[in-house]
Write an enzyme that holds these catalytic residues in place. Structure first.
Site, PDB file in Angstrom:
ATOM      1  N   HIS A   1       9.595  24.855  42.158  1.00 61.82           N
ATOM      2  CA  HIS A   1       9.905  24.198  41.083  1.00 61.82           C
ATOM      3  C   HIS A   1      10.667  23.720  40.858  1.00 61.82           C
ATOM      4  O   HIS A   1      11.184  23.073  40.053  1.00 61.82           O
ATOM      5  CB  HIS A   1       8.959  24.292  39.717  1.00 61.82           C
ATOM      6  CG  HIS A   1       8.334  23.535  38.958  1.00 61.82           C
ATOM      7  ND1 HIS A   1       9.265  23.293  37.302  1.00 61.82           N
ATOM      8  CD2 HIS A   1       8.175  22.607  38.817  1.00 61.82           C
ATOM      9  CE1 HIS A   1       8.296  22.586  36.988  1.00 61.82           C
ATOM     10  NE2 HIS A   1       7.994  22.192  37.718  1.00 61.82           N
TER      11      HIS A   1
ATOM     12  N   LYS B   1      15.018  22.564  40.696  1.00 58.40           N
ATOM     13  CA  LYS B   1      15.999  20.782  40.894  1.00 58.40           C
ATOM     14  C   LYS B   1      17.841  21.402  40.558  1.00 58.40           C
ATOM     15  O   LYS B   1      17.957  21.719  39.568  1.00 58.40           O
ATOM     16  CB  LYS B   1      15.399  19.769  39.514  1.00 58.40           C
ATOM     17  CG  LYS B   1      13.608  19.753  39.118  1.00 58.40           C
ATOM     18  CD  LYS B   1      12.699  20.123  38.948  1.00 58.40           C
ATOM     19  CE  LYS B   1      11.681  19.675  38.295  1.00 58.40           C
ATOM     20  NZ  LYS B   1      11.151  20.983  38.218  1.00 58.40           N
TER      21      LYS B   1
ATOM     22  N   ASP C   1      21.342  30.051  18.150  1.00 62.07           N
ATOM     23  CA  ASP C   1      23.292  29.818  17.179  1.00 62.07           C
ATOM     24  C   ASP C   1      24.124  28.576  17.660  1.00 62.07           C
ATOM     25  O   ASP C   1      23.405  27.819  17.701  1.00 62.07           O
ATOM     26  CB  ASP C   1      23.514  31.383  17.059  1.00 62.07           C
ATOM     27  CG  ASP C   1      22.218  32.853  16.050  1.00 62.07           C
ATOM     28  OD1 ASP C   1      20.853  32.078  15.836  1.00 62.07           O
ATOM     29  OD2 ASP C   1      22.079  33.740  17.045  1.00 62.07           O
TER      30      ASP C   1
ATOM     31  N   LYS D   1      13.461  21.401  29.469  1.00 58.39           N
ATOM     32  CA  LYS D   1      12.645  22.540  29.752  1.00 58.39           C
ATOM     33  C   LYS D   1      14.293  22.872  29.803  1.00 58.39           C
ATOM     34  O   LYS D   1      15.254  23.329  30.063  1.00 58.39           O
ATOM     35  CB  LYS D   1      12.391  23.190  31.097  1.00 58.39           C
ATOM     36  CG  LYS D   1      11.584  22.577  31.980  1.00 58.39           C
ATOM     37  CD  LYS D   1      11.911  21.525  32.666  1.00 58.39           C
ATOM     38  CE  LYS D   1      10.973  20.636  33.987  1.00 58.39           C
ATOM     39  NZ  LYS D   1       9.250  20.620  32.921  1.00 58.39           N
TER      40      LYS D   1
ATOM     41  N   ASP E   1      29.494  19.984  48.547  1.00 55.71           N
ATOM     42  CA  ASP E   1      30.368  20.447  49.174  1.00 55.71           C
ATOM     43  C   ASP E   1      31.029  21.885  48.295  1.00 55.71           C
ATOM     44  O   ASP E   1      31.672  22.634  48.635  1.00 55.71           O
ATOM     45  CB  ASP E   1      31.761  19.847  48.509  1.00 55.71           C
ATOM     46  CG  ASP E   1      31.596  18.196  49.389  1.00 55.71           C
ATOM     47  OD1 ASP E   1      31.072  18.641  50.681  1.00 55.71           O
ATOM     48  OD2 ASP E   1      32.112  17.140  49.293  1.00 55.71           O
TER      49      ASP E   1
ATOM     50  N   HIS F   1       9.290  15.878  29.062  1.00 56.60           N
ATOM     51  CA  HIS F   1       9.391  16.813  30.196  1.00 56.60           C
ATOM     52  C   HIS F   1      10.513  17.683  30.762  1.00 56.60           C
ATOM     53  O   HIS F   1      10.800  18.245  31.348  1.00 56.60           O
ATOM     54  CB  HIS F   1       9.901  15.510  32.050  1.00 56.60           C
ATOM     55  CG  HIS F   1       9.553  16.278  32.813  1.00 56.60           C
ATOM     56  ND1 HIS F   1      10.229  17.448  33.854  1.00 56.60           N
ATOM     57  CD2 HIS F   1       8.036  16.721  33.773  1.00 56.60           C
ATOM     58  CE1 HIS F   1       9.850  17.225  34.710  1.00 56.60           C
ATOM     59  NE2 HIS F   1       8.612  17.153  34.558  1.00 56.60           N
TER      60      HIS F   1
END
Length: 420
Positions: free
Chosen positions: A134, A136, A320, A315, A141, A313
């Site tokens: 899952h 991404k 603080d 996450k 380089d 979508h």
């Protein structure tokens, strides 16, 4: 002519036994840029890939054959043809609909395509539902990296319409890129050199650093070996230290009791806690499950917003004025107990403030806020549908744990090439 597309059928690559007890530490002096939605993300990622000189490492859960997927394919092919080493690690479930022609064009050009846990359909239904790749991540380089929740699909662009997703990623330049590069290489099964940033588990660096430098970044990840709870523990630790504010924006929210308790306890001691949830979900069960928890949180002062403009979508979270996290991990049983995930922890005031301002725009302008005196659900609902949803979701990881575990292996697969 046939071309090789490698298939990984594993929770970790073949060399995972060498890496599974190791951790990444905090790296300071990084340049950070918050990227909101596909418009910002794809532009930055594609520009970096076009300028690549040596290597492109890509991991994604979803790659579709739409305008974004075709642009990515063209960029990777052009890079491979000019001598750049390109490794694309794709999830067998999220990318299960890619055509042989699409994959064949990549492989013919010299792109190393790897499919994580592919499985044939049975009666037209995919069977590889759990323990997904899952993450991404993109590293170019070994000098620039991207990590977040955005897949390579057109539904992350506003012109997709009402179902376009709201999401976030972070663009990183600096010392932390070396850790992301090392991690991406190791997870793809490539040979890697040792990194001093990796440390033995018994010397695990703290999830919360007291360093004063700006641009502090630490890579954390979740696997099904020795790092099962790292992302959840990072949230719990940060929440336990919160003094002023907490904002969590998460698409699929159904965490375990320990994390829920820390959210509630923060609100009880006077921290302003805001949760931004899906009000227009792409998965109805996600909304039903999250709402099972509302009464528990609202009565202790947690502010709950439901984002209603389009599917959420993201996450991301902040605590603080300094601590933030961006990555692929939802706060639900799949992400916290089964999937392979990766987040970065960030200690940087400017980044924290930028993320806070973006989330405040959502909360104030595009959300409905659940009333504090919200009436509990009808007793019949709570005793039937609510009870079933709550307990199925709570015990879901244990139930799926009965399924056969993946065995580490890297299996080459021959796919017939198609002429362009």
């Amino acid at each position: 002519m046939s071309v090789a597309v490698e298939h990984i059928a594993t929770d970790q690559p073949p060399d995972a036994s060498k890496a599974r007890d190791l951790d990444y530490g905090w790296q300071e002096g990084n340049q950070l840029e918050l990227l909101e939605n596909g418009e910002a993300y794809f532009a930055k990622v594609f520009d970096a890939m076009r300028e690549a000189q040596r290597e492109i490492l890509l991991e994604t859960f979803i790659l579709f054959e739409d305008k974004v997927g075709h642009e990515l394919k063209s960029i990777l092919i052009e890079a491979a043809q000019r001598g750049v080493k390109v490794v694309a690690s794709l999830d067998g479930f999220g990318c299960g609909e890619l055509s042989p022609a699409f994959l064949g064009e990549l492989a013919q050009a010299g792109v190393l395509v790897q499919m994580f846990d592919p499985a044939p359909k049975i009666l037209g239904v995919r069977t590889n539902w759990f323990r997904r790749l899952h993450r991404k991540i993109v590293v170019v380089d070994a000098t620039v990296a991207f990590i977040g929740g955005i897949n390579f699909s057109a539904d992350h662009l506003a012109d997709f319409g009402p179902e376009a997703k709201q999401d976030y990623a972070v663009h990183i330049i600096g010392p932390a890129v070396a850790d992301l590069h090392h991690f991406a290489l190791a997870q793809s099964g490539r040979q890697v050199r040792s990194r001093r940033g990796w440390r033995r588990r018994q010397q695990r660096p703290s999830l919360w650093t007291t360093a004063n430098g700006e641009g502090l970044v630490r890579l954390i990840y979740r696997d099904n070996l020795q790092h099962r709870d790292d992302i959840e523990e990072a949230y719990i630790h940060a929440l336990s230290k919160a003094q002023k504010r907490v904002v969590i924006a998460n698409a699929y929210f159904f965490p375990g009791y320990r994390l829920l308790r820390e959210i509630r306890n923060a609100a009880r001691r006077g921290v302003h806690v805001q949760l931004i949830m899906q009000g227009q979900p792409d998965v109805l069960l996600a909304k039903l499950a999250a709402r099972m928890l509302y009464d528990y949180l609202l009565k202790d002062g947690v502010v709950i917003h439901e984002y209603c403009q389009r599917p959420l979508h993201g996450k991301v979270a902040l605590v603080d004025d300094e601590w933030s996290t961006v990555g692929s991990s939802n706060l639900d049983p799949l992400s916290l107990s089964l999937n392979l995930e990766a987040n970065v922890l960030i200690r940087d005031r400017a980044f924290n403030q930028q993320l806070y301002e973006r989330l405040e725009v959502l909360a104030k302008n595009h959300c409905q806020t659940m009333p504090e005196n919200r009436k509990p659900r009808l007793w019949l609902w709570r005793l039937t549908v609510g009870f079933l949803v709550f307990h199925v979701m709570r015990h879901f990881p244990a139930l799926t744990g009965w399924l056969p575990a993946h065995k580490p292996r890297l299996k080459p697969f021959e796919s017939q090439a198609h002429d362009c």
